[in-house]
Write a protein that holds these residues in place. Structure first.
Motif, PDB file in Angstrom:
ATOM      1  N   MET A   1      -9.001   0.189   2.632  1.00 18.30           N
ATOM      2  CA  MET A   1      -7.740   0.769   2.271  1.00 18.30           C
ATOM      3  C   MET A   1      -7.823   1.303   0.854  1.00 18.30           C
ATOM      4  O   MET A   1      -8.535   0.795   0.024  1.00 18.30           O
ATOM      5  CB  MET A   1      -6.651  -0.282   2.366  1.00 18.30           C
ATOM      6  CG  MET A   1      -6.459  -0.838   3.726  1.00 18.30           C
ATOM      7  SD  MET A   1      -4.767  -0.499   4.127  1.00 18.30           S
ATOM      8  CE  MET A   1      -4.879  -0.710   5.836  1.00 18.30           C
ATOM      9  N   LEU A   2      -7.029   2.310   0.608  1.00 18.36           N
ATOM     10  CA  LEU A   2      -7.026   2.941  -0.704  1.00 18.36           C
ATOM     11  C   LEU A   2      -5.799   2.520  -1.472  1.00 18.36           C
ATOM     12  O   LEU A   2      -4.785   2.150  -0.905  1.00 18.36           O
ATOM     13  CB  LEU A   2      -7.020   4.456  -0.528  1.00 18.36           C
ATOM     14  CG  LEU A   2      -8.187   5.001   0.265  1.00 18.36           C
ATOM     15  CD1 LEU A   2      -8.053   6.491   0.399  1.00 18.36           C
ATOM     16  CD2 LEU A   2      -9.493   4.662  -0.382  1.00 18.36           C
ATOM     17  N   ALA A   3      -5.898   2.613  -2.793  1.00 16.25           N
ATOM     18  CA  ALA A   3      -4.728   2.171  -3.539  1.00 16.25           C
ATOM     19  C   ALA A   3      -4.661   2.768  -4.908  1.00 16.25           C
ATOM     20  O   ALA A   3      -5.594   3.342  -5.402  1.00 16.25           O
ATOM     21  CB  ALA A   3      -4.757   0.673  -3.669  1.00 16.25           C
ATOM     22  N   GLY A  58      -7.505  -0.187  -3.998  1.00 17.28           N
ATOM     23  CA  GLY A  58      -7.434  -1.097  -2.867  1.00 17.28           C
ATOM     24  C   GLY A  58      -6.127  -1.242  -2.121  1.00 17.28           C
ATOM     25  O   GLY A  58      -6.002  -2.169  -1.351  1.00 17.28           O
ATOM     26  N   LYS A  59      -5.129  -0.405  -2.329  1.00 11.78           N
ATOM     27  CA  LYS A  59      -3.862  -0.548  -1.611  1.00 11.78           C
ATOM     28  C   LYS A  59      -3.768   0.478  -0.493  1.00 11.78           C
ATOM     29  O   LYS A  59      -4.452   1.491  -0.519  1.00 11.78           O
ATOM     30  CB  LYS A  59      -2.689  -0.397  -2.573  1.00 11.78           C
ATOM     31  CG  LYS A  59      -2.606  -1.553  -3.544  1.00 11.78           C
ATOM     32  CD  LYS A  59      -1.289  -1.588  -4.240  1.00 11.78           C
ATOM     33  CE  LYS A  59      -1.242  -2.803  -5.150  1.00 11.78           C
ATOM     34  NZ  LYS A  59       0.010  -2.905  -5.864  1.00 11.78           N
ATOM     35  N   GLY A  85     -12.714   1.343   3.056  1.00 11.53           N
ATOM     36  CA  GLY A  85     -11.828   1.795   2.001  1.00 11.53           C
ATOM     37  C   GLY A  85     -11.610   3.285   1.953  1.00 11.53           C
ATOM     38  O   GLY A  85     -11.051   3.805   0.996  1.00 11.53           O
ATOM     39  N   ALA A  86     -12.043   3.987   2.968  1.00 10.52           N
ATOM     40  CA  ALA A  86     -11.884   5.441   3.012  1.00 10.52           C
ATOM     41  C   ALA A  86     -10.794   5.828   4.001  1.00 10.52           C
ATOM     42  O   ALA A  86     -10.417   5.048   4.872  1.00 10.52           O
ATOM     43  CB  ALA A  86     -13.190   6.104   3.440  1.00 10.52           C
ATOM     44  N   VAL A 106       0.083   7.284  -1.816  1.00  9.75           N
ATOM     45  CA  VAL A 106      -0.166   5.897  -2.197  1.00  9.75           C
ATOM     46  C   VAL A 106       1.070   5.406  -2.929  1.00  9.75           C
ATOM     47  O   VAL A 106       1.474   6.005  -3.923  1.00  9.75           O
ATOM     48  CB  VAL A 106      -1.402   5.780  -3.105  1.00  9.75           C
ATOM     49  CG1 VAL A 106      -1.644   4.340  -3.510  1.00  9.75           C
ATOM     50  CG2 VAL A 106      -2.625   6.355  -2.442  1.00  9.75           C
ATOM     51  N   GLU A 107       1.659   4.334  -2.438  1.00 13.68           N
ATOM     52  CA  GLU A 107       2.864   3.755  -3.048  1.00 13.68           C
ATOM     53  C   GLU A 107       3.929   4.815  -3.332  1.00 13.68           C
ATOM     54  O   GLU A 107       4.537   4.845  -4.391  1.00 13.68           O
ATOM     55  CB  GLU A 107       2.507   2.985  -4.324  1.00 13.68           C
ATOM     56  CG  GLU A 107       1.633   1.782  -4.051  1.00 13.68           C
ATOM     57  CD  GLU A 107       1.364   0.960  -5.294  1.00 13.68           C
ATOM     58  OE1 GLU A 107       1.255   1.513  -6.398  1.00 13.68           O
ATOM     59  OE2 GLU A 107       1.263  -0.273  -5.136  1.00 13.68           O
TER      60      GLU A 107
END
Length: 130
Positions: A1-3, A58-59, A85-86, A106-107
């Motif tokens: 996961m991306l963050a 990492g989110k 993570g991609a 992201v967020e």
């Protein structure tokens, strides 16, 4: 996961830059003080969101890719998270794209990057990439 921890993102499109090697062997574009890295694979592209130090975030993240073709047409595909993570997307089967524009959220923040597609003469000759 991306963050991303915190990010003030400019919605303007990021451009490819000439900085050092990308951590996953791909190409990077800058978005504010962050980076998006694109890695070409067999029949897919993988995208990583990186911090200012080129570390993968990492989110959870979501997004899509718009592929632009030589004939002026476009197609859009959703990105899918993988275990490394991609965010990945299959290459379009309907021709060779000239560039792709990735939009990753992201967020609640949007990151936008544009990547030019480098195509071999052999791929152009038979009308699609592998």
């Amino acid at each position: 996961m991306l963050a991303m921890t915190t990010l003030a993102v400019n919605s303007a499109m990021a451009q490819q830059t000439g900085h050092g090697a990308a951590p996953h062997g791909g190409k990077m574009v800058d978005v504010d003080k962050y980076h998006i890295e694109m890695v070409k694979g067999n029949n897919l592209h993988s995208f990583y969101v990186l911090d200012a130090n080129a570390k993968t975030l990492g989110k959870p993240a979501t997004g899509s890719v718009e592929f632009a073709f030589e004939n002026g047409t476009k197609s859009t595909s959703d990105l899918k998270a993988d275990k490394n993570g991609a965010l990945t997307v299959a290459l379009p089967k309907n021709g060779i794209h000239t560039n792709c524009t990735v939009t990753i959220t992201v967020e609640g923040k949007k990151l936008v990057g544009k990547f030019k597609n480098e195509v071999s003469a052999a791929d152009k000759a038979h009308g699609h990439q592998h």
